[in-house]
Design a protein around this motif. Structure first.
Motif, PDB file in Angstrom:
ATOM      1  N   ILE A 111       0.743  -0.942   0.140  1.00 30.46           N
ATOM      2  CA  ILE A 111      -0.119   0.031  -0.148  1.00 30.46           C
ATOM      3  C   ILE A 111       1.056   1.407  -0.060  1.00 30.46           C
ATOM      4  CG2 ILE A 111      -1.784   1.480   1.346  1.00 30.46           C
ATOM      5  CD1 ILE A 111      -2.826  -1.292   2.548  1.00 30.46           C
ATOM      6  N   GLU A 112       0.504   2.033  -0.679  1.00 31.18           N
ATOM      7  CA  GLU A 112       1.403   3.411  -0.780  1.00 31.18           C
ATOM      8  C   GLU A 112       0.239   4.621  -0.637  1.00 31.18           C
ATOM      9  OE1 GLU A 112       4.261   5.627  -4.119  1.00 31.18           O
ATOM     10  OE2 GLU A 112       2.533   4.746  -4.850  1.00 31.18           O
ATOM     11  N   LEU A 113       0.752   5.363   0.029  1.00 33.46           N
ATOM     12  CA  LEU A 113      -0.051   6.657   0.462  1.00 33.46           C
ATOM     13  C   LEU A 113       0.803   7.654  -0.428  1.00 33.46           C
ATOM     14  CD1 LEU A 113      -1.168   6.554   4.076  1.00 33.46           C
ATOM     15  CD2 LEU A 113      -2.404   5.520   2.140  1.00 33.46           C
ATOM     16  N   SER A 135      -2.371   2.174  -4.639  1.00 35.69           N
ATOM     17  CA  SER A 135      -1.671   3.399  -4.180  1.00 35.69           C
ATOM     18  C   SER A 135      -3.145   4.367  -4.070  1.00 35.69           C
ATOM     19  CB  SER A 135      -0.913   3.747  -5.399  1.00 35.69           C
ATOM     20  OG  SER A 135      -0.133   5.154  -4.824  1.00 35.69           O
ATOM     21  N   ILE A 136      -2.838   5.277  -3.071  1.00 36.96           N
ATOM     22  CA  ILE A 136      -4.052   6.215  -2.902  1.00 36.96           C
ATOM     23  C   ILE A 136      -3.245   7.472  -3.257  1.00 36.96           C
ATOM     24  CG2 ILE A 136      -5.629   6.986  -0.967  1.00 36.96           C
ATOM     25  CD1 ILE A 136      -5.126   4.348   0.287  1.00 36.96           C
ATOM     26  N   GLU A 137      -4.007   8.316  -3.666  1.00 34.07           N
ATOM     27  CA  GLU A 137      -3.702   9.722  -4.288  1.00 34.07           C
ATOM     28  C   GLU A 137      -4.963  10.618  -4.163  1.00 34.07           C
ATOM     29  OE1 GLU A 137      -2.309  13.129  -5.296  1.00 34.07           O
ATOM     30  OE2 GLU A 137      -0.817  11.264  -4.881  1.00 34.07           O
ATOM     31  N   GLY A 138      -4.708  11.825  -3.370  1.00 31.46           N
ATOM     32  CA  GLY A 138      -5.746  12.705  -3.194  1.00 31.46           C
ATOM     33  C   GLY A 138      -5.856  13.703  -4.165  1.00 31.46           C
ATOM     34  N   CYS A 139      -4.949  13.724  -5.393  1.00 31.86           N
ATOM     35  CA  CYS A 139      -5.357  14.669  -6.604  1.00 31.86           C
ATOM     36  C   CYS A 139      -5.608  13.767  -7.823  1.00 31.86           C
ATOM     37  CB  CYS A 139      -4.157  15.459  -6.732  1.00 31.86           C
ATOM     38  SG  CYS A 139      -4.092  16.292  -8.314  1.00 31.86           S
ATOM     39  N   PRO A 140      -6.983  14.020  -8.276  1.00 28.72           N
ATOM     40  CA  PRO A 140      -7.331  13.386  -9.418  1.00 28.72           C
ATOM     41  C   PRO A 140      -6.508  13.639 -10.599  1.00 28.72           C
ATOM     42  CG  PRO A 140      -9.005  14.192  -8.237  1.00 28.72           C
ATOM     43  CD  PRO A 140      -7.905  15.014  -7.759  1.00 28.72           C
ATOM     44  N   THR A 162      -8.454   7.189  -5.921  1.00 25.62           N
ATOM     45  CA  THR A 162      -8.243   8.973  -5.553  1.00 25.62           C
ATOM     46  C   THR A 162      -9.161   9.115  -4.574  1.00 25.62           C
ATOM     47  OG1 THR A 162      -7.720   8.790  -7.775  1.00 25.62           O
ATOM     48  CG2 THR A 162      -8.365  10.884  -6.877  1.00 25.62           C
ATOM     49  N   GLY A 163      -8.654   9.935  -3.512  1.00 21.13           N
ATOM     50  CA  GLY A 163      -9.475  10.564  -2.743  1.00 21.13           C
ATOM     51  C   GLY A 163      -8.834  10.820  -1.337  1.00 21.13           C
ATOM     52  N   ASN A 164      -9.290  11.348  -0.315  1.00 21.63           N
ATOM     53  CA  ASN A 164      -8.990  11.401   1.118  1.00 21.63           C
ATOM     54  C   ASN A 164      -8.371  10.321   1.748  1.00 21.63           C
ATOM     55  OD1 ASN A 164      -8.458  12.223   3.823  1.00 21.63           O
ATOM     56  ND2 ASN A 164      -9.702  13.957   3.545  1.00 21.63           N
ATOM     57  N   PHE A 165      -7.078  10.201   2.104  1.00 20.31           N
ATOM     58  CA  PHE A 165      -6.489   8.875   2.739  1.00 20.31           C
ATOM     59  C   PHE A 165      -7.262   8.758   3.988  1.00 20.31           C
ATOM     60  CE2 PHE A 165      -1.842  10.339   1.586  1.00 20.31           C
ATOM     61  CZ  PHE A 165      -2.356  10.222   0.212  1.00 20.31           C
TER      62      PHE A 165
END
Length: 261
Positions: A111-113, A135-140, A162-165
């Protein structure tokens, strides 16, 4: 703008840190000797770094959605991809270290934040081809560029959410049987970092590795790192200044190491 707090912390770290020869732990000595200080070239490195060169000339503009603590360099909302490639991506030396650290664990899941443009994501995916990488990313808009880059590198099986961690990570952890490798590279705030650590704890095991980025980014991040080191379930930490490694090895004497890198 020069960050004097970061510079002071770096000088202190260099004065206190050891090389492999000052390490009195078989596990950490082997880690330093065979993984951290392994600078041998690999084909995976060449492919990813060739893409980095392309991104450094990419004039496309993206609108940044930043849900974390921002940047020390440039907090403008409109940025060219080449600006992100120059200022936001992990340097090759550090990204390749993360590759080796993940490869050494032989994880089933990663898992990558903080995906950014996806280069470190690609390093993680290439390091463990059999692993499920999320992988989670806040910026689309940066996530969309990252998806293109991963496809170009043949790492299209990586899942980007994509979204808020704070909303996504608990769901991801809840659905996982266990956590093998977690790389935390986003929202550089003390409270958020400690939340991510606490949320991971129920699913870590003896072979898990948590990697925390920018542990000296601010006074709050230093405090978060010290709190993580002191946790009773943590047995070994390795402070490389740029990143901190957290291990949960059972039967291991609790030790904290500062290693020069």
């Amino acid at each position: 703008m020069l960050n004097f707090q970061l510079l002071k912390s770096f000088i202190q770290h260099r004065l206190q840190a050891n090389t492999r020869h000052g390490v009195h732990s078989p596990f950490v000595y082997k880690l330093v000797d065979e993984v951290i200080y392994d600078y041998s070239p690999r084909t995976d490195y060449q492919e990813i770094e060739a893409l980095r060169k392309q991104l450094l000339t990419d004039a496309r503009t993206v609108t940044i959605t930043d849900l974390g603590a921002g940047s020390h360099i440039n907090n403008n909302k409109q940025k060219q991809v080449k600006q992100l490639a120059r200022n936001a991506l992990k340097p090759a030396k550090l990204a390749q270290l993360i590759y080796r650290l993940a490869n050494e664990r032989k994880p089933k899941n990663i898992i990558e934040l903080g995906t950014c443009l996806g280069l470190t994501t690609a390093y993680l995916a290439k390091a463990a081809p059999a692993a499920k990488v999320l992988s989670i990313e806040g910026c689309p808009e940066t996530a969309a560029v990252a998806q293109e880059n991963l496809q170009q590198l043949g790492a299209s099986k990586v899942e980007i959410r994509t979204g808020n961690f704070d909303h996504i990570l608990p769901e991801v952890i809840a659905s996982a049987d266990s956590l093998d490798v977690v790389f935390v590279d986003g929202n550089h705030r003390k409270e958020a970092t400690l939340n991510y650590f606490d949320w991971c704890l129920p699913k870590v095991h003896e072979d898990s590795l948590l990697i925390f980025d920018d542990i000296y980014w601010s006074k709050g991040m230093e405090e978060a790192w010290n709190t993580i080191k002191a946790h009773p379930r943590v047995t070994v930490t390795v402070d490389l200044f740029w990143i901190g490694l957290v291990y949960f090895r059972k039967g291991q004497v609790k030790q904290d190491f500062k290693i020069r890198y």
